[in-house]
Structures are given as structure tokens and as C-alpha cells.
Design an enzyme around this catalytic site. Structure first.
Site, short mmCIF file in Angstrom:
data_model
loop_
_atom_site.label_atom_id
_atom_site.label_comp_id
_atom_site.label_asym_id
_atom_site.label_seq_id
_atom_site.Cartn_x
_atom_site.Cartn_y
_atom_site.Cartn_z
N ALA A 188 41.16 45.94 40.82
CA ALA A 188 42.40 45.36 40.29
C ALA A 188 43.61 45.93 41.01
O ALA A 188 44.56 45.20 41.34
CB ALA A 188 42.50 45.62 38.79
N ASP A 189 43.60 47.22 41.25
CA ASP A 189 44.68 47.84 42.03
C ASP A 189 44.75 47.22 43.42
O ASP A 189 45.83 46.90 43.93
CB ASP A 189 44.42 49.34 42.19
CG ASP A 189 44.96 50.16 41.03
OD1 ASP A 189 45.94 49.72 40.40
OD2 ASP A 189 44.41 51.24 40.77
#
Length: 425
Positions: A188-189
Site C-alpha cells: 500500500a505504501d
């Protein structure tokens, strides 16, 4: 593209890159923001990492190393190459004044703090825009900024694992009956960083068209949901969950066991299925009613398809298996571990492992940049900067401050310089 005075020493000797001449202020920590600005730096932007005196949190994320050249961490090396570091306490009145001066001479500001943090310090969009109407202001947060598109979840804390959990993506790698799993990488980062960099590029072109800067608002939750697009569409169309751990519409499209390890098959579409069946000497499979389509086969993957494939592969190594299928025009590959990447000829040929020579850690490999250009040299390999390593250069080159003024700022604790020995000194 940048206002006057933004080139730094040696910049004119560097090769022209796609973002040469673009100045980016990076007020960031951890991964999502730093990855976004590292991509911009790889593309040639002058990325100035503006850090408070305590520095990016990842500078102190264990394991931490130090020697006469300074202090750094293994984690910090991952997303901070090719940047400059200005350590500036922008919580002080003078520090705020200097940061706004930098904003006035920059093209882009990227930050990934919680919504409202910079605004409370006096750097809301209204202030930034009034300072520089051409500025592009990009933010990476868990759920977005309310001044662009408010979310009812906007005030919740968020890390990578929160976005993975909410997005539905943690159910996908596991089989039926198994609990959801964290993907083991900060996906997600990382996708948020990539998308933020993409948003900045789009905003730069928009500015070319309109002459005005804009906001780029990236939510980690949104970016991770985008990665689940295939199962979202499946749910919408079929009103049910797709197969977990494998494709719901293509089969065999999964991991299978060979004599010495695992391999994958990518049978997407009926022509490949027919080639596959003939290749393993099972042309009879083509006309079986329960195997007629990828969606049909996915329903019997574990009971019919997998036993056929793994029985056939049980006497072959994964290398032999993949070579056989590739020869027949059937997509197949061995399942590699990360160590295998260091031996892969493709990775070496495409410069996808960059060796940085960090003066504190030593030589360390990081992932390369997948963007390749015909007329642009490969990514530079400058190690991440020490905290405040470029404070003097940034303040003198961009703001035109003289040595006496810079020394007084340092004495007042508003500006911090790197304390370690300089490379080559």
C-alpha cells in the site's frame, strides 16, 4: 521550469533527464512519500528533503549504523537515494519564513504527514498557493485530505497494513479456509508512492496548460483498492467472491509443484489451454464439459486440474517444466525467492538492482527504477544524504543566503548541518 537560482553546484554538468530543472520539496517520512520523491529524483528532479532537526523517523529505524561519516539505517536507504537534505526547524518563526521562501522558488511540495499537520504549522494550501500560485502540492495520507475530497474515515490513523486490510487485498493470496494474510511487503505504501509520483507528473503538465499549480491528494486506501480492480469487477458482475489464491476466470493460472520446487502457469484464454492440453499429451481435456472455460476450470482447480498438472510435473524439475512449456508457447516461470533475483540475468541486464556505496553502511543493493528511456542515462547511484548534509548548499544556492547568515541560523538551532565527516575528506 524552476524559478531563478534553483540549480545547484555541478548540476549543469549532469546529463539532461526528464525532470531536470524541476525542484521538489519533500517533507516526508517512512516509505510512501519518500518513494514518490525518490522516483522524481531518479527522473532528474532536484529533490530537497526538508527535515526537522530530529529527521525522518526512518533514520532511526533499527538496525542503525554509525561511523565517522554519520548515522543511517538500513530502512532509510530504501527510498532516499539521489536527494539532498536540508535540516530546518520550520516550527520556529524564522524556519517558517525560510520554508515559505523555498516554496516560492520550488515547483512541487510532497508531504506524507497526517492531514492537518502542516496546516497547523502555517502551511495550509491557501498559504502555499498564495506564496506560489504555480506550486503543485501533493499529499499522501491514509484516507485523503478533506480540502480535496473529504472521507468519513479521514481522521483515522493509517499505516500500510491498515490500507491492505481495508482494501480486500489480504484475502486474495490465501486459499479457502485460510485466514487473510499481510502480503509481507509494504504494497500500500509503495503503490501510493508510485501513484503520487504519477500525480505530480500529471499536475506538471496541467500547469503547462493552465499556468496554475494544483493539489494532488493520494489516499493509501484508494490506491490499494485500485489494485483489487479485477475482483471488484468480478464481484459486481457475478455477485459473488472470486476464487481465492488463484484467478477466478483463467485456469490453470496458479502455483504448482514440481519435483524440486514450484512453478507457475499462466493459461489465460482458450487457445493457450488447447496448446497446454496437447503439450502434456491430454488433448482429451479440451472437450470435457467441466473444463470448457477458464471460469469452469477454476471451479475444479483443486479436484481436477491441479492433480493432472502436478502428477505430470512430479518427475520433472521446475526448470525442465518451465522450459517445456515455454517451448510450446505456454507462459510458465519458476517461483523465485529474493536471493534468486541476485542471480537473474534479466535483473542484471536491466539494472534493476542498484548498488549504492553508502559511507556508513557500505555497499548495499536497492531496487532499481523500472522506467527506461532511449535517450536518458540510467539512474544515478547517490547514497541517501546525511541529515542536513546539504543545508548550506540549499540555503545559499536557492535562497542566496551568505555564510554569516547561515552560521547564525545554525547557532540558533534553526538549521542543522550534517555532523559526520564528508566523503572524500
Amino acid at each position: 521550469m524552476t524559478n531563478a537560482g534553483t540549480s545547484h553546484a555541478g548540476a549543469t554538468a549532469k546529463p539532461v533527464r526528464p525532470l531536470s530543472g524541476v525542484t521538489v520539496l519533500a517533507i516526508e517520512h517512512f516509505i510512501a512519500g519518500p518513494l514518490a520523491t525518490m522516483i522524481l529524483a531518479d527522473l532528474g528532479a532536484d529533490v530537497i528533503k526538508v527535515e526537522l532537526p530530529e529527521g525522518d523517523s526512518y533514520r532511526n529505524n533499527p538496525p542503525v549504523y554509525n561511523n565517522e561519516y554519520g548515522t543511517t539505517s538500513y530502512s532509510f536507504t530504501r527510498a532516499n537515494r539521489n536527494k539532498r537534505s536540508l535540516s530546518l526547524d520550520f516550527r520556529t518563526d524564522k524556519g517558517k519564513e525560510l520554508l515559505l521562501e523555498l516554496v516560492g522558488k520550488s515547483d512541487v511540495l510532497v508531504e506524507n504527514f497526517r492531514p492537518g499537520v502542516l496546516s497547523k504549522l502555517g502551511f495550509g494550501w491557501d498559504v502555499l498557493q498564495a506564496t506560489n500560485s504555480r506550486l503543485i502540492y501533493a499529499t499522501v495520507t491514509g484516507f485523503g485530505h478533506s480540502d480535496v475530497l473529504p472521507s468519513p474515515m479521514g481522521n483515522l490513523p493509517a499505516f500500510d497494513i491498515i490500507a491492505q486490510a481495508l482494501s480486500g487485498i489480504m484475502w486474495r493470496p490465501t486459499k479457502e479456509g485460510q485466514p487473510p494474510t499481510y502480503l509481507g511487503i509494504p504494497l500500500a505504501d509503495e503503490i501510493s508512492g508510485v501513484m503520487t509520483a504519477m500525480g505530480v507528473l500529471a499536475a506538471l503538465n496541467l500547469r503547462n496548460l493552465t499556468g496554475q499549480g494544483t493539489r494532488v491528494d493520494l489516499s493509501m486506501y484508494d490506491a490499494t483498492v485500485m489494485l483489487t480492480e479485477s475482483v471488484i469487477t468480478y464481484w459486481s458482475h457475478f455477485k459473488q467472491e472470486g476464487s481465492r489464491g488463484a484467478s477466478s476466470t483463467s485456469c490453470p493460472y496458479d502455483v504448482f509443484k514440481a519435483k524440486d520446487g514450484y512453478f507457475v502457469l499462466g493459461v489465460a484464454g482458450e487457445p493457450i489451454w488447447q496448446r497446454f492440453a496437447k503439450a502434456i499429451g491430454r488433448a482429451d481435456l479440451i472437450d470435457r464439459p467441466e473444463l470448457r472455460s477458464g471460469k469452469d476450470r477454476a471451479k475444479v482447480l483443486e479436484t481436477v486440474v491441479r492433480p493432472i498438472i502436478e502428477d505430470w510435473a512430479s518427475g520433472r524439475t521446475k526448470a525442465e517444466t518451465c522450459a517445456f512449456f515455454r517451448e510450446g508457447g505456454i507462459p510458465a516461470a519458476p517461483v523465485q525467492n529474493v536471493g534468486d533475483l541476485f542471480e537473474c540475468p534479466h535483473i542484471e541486464a536491466r539494472n534493476m538492482l542498484l548498488e549504492l556505496d553508502d559511507p556508513v553502511i557500505g555497499k548495499i543493493a536497492v531496487a532499481g527504477n523500472p522506467l527506461k528511456f532511449s535517450a536518458v542515462p540510467e539512474v544515478e547511484r547517490n547514497a541517501p544524504p546525511q541529515l542536513g548534509a546539504d543545508s548550506t548548499d540549499v540555503l545559499s544556492d536557492i535562497l542566496g543566503l551568505d555564510a554569516t547568515t547561515i552560521a547564525s541560523l545554525q547557532a540558533a538551532g534553526i538549521v542543522k548541518m550534517a555532523e559526520g565527516k564528508k566523503v572524500g575528506a
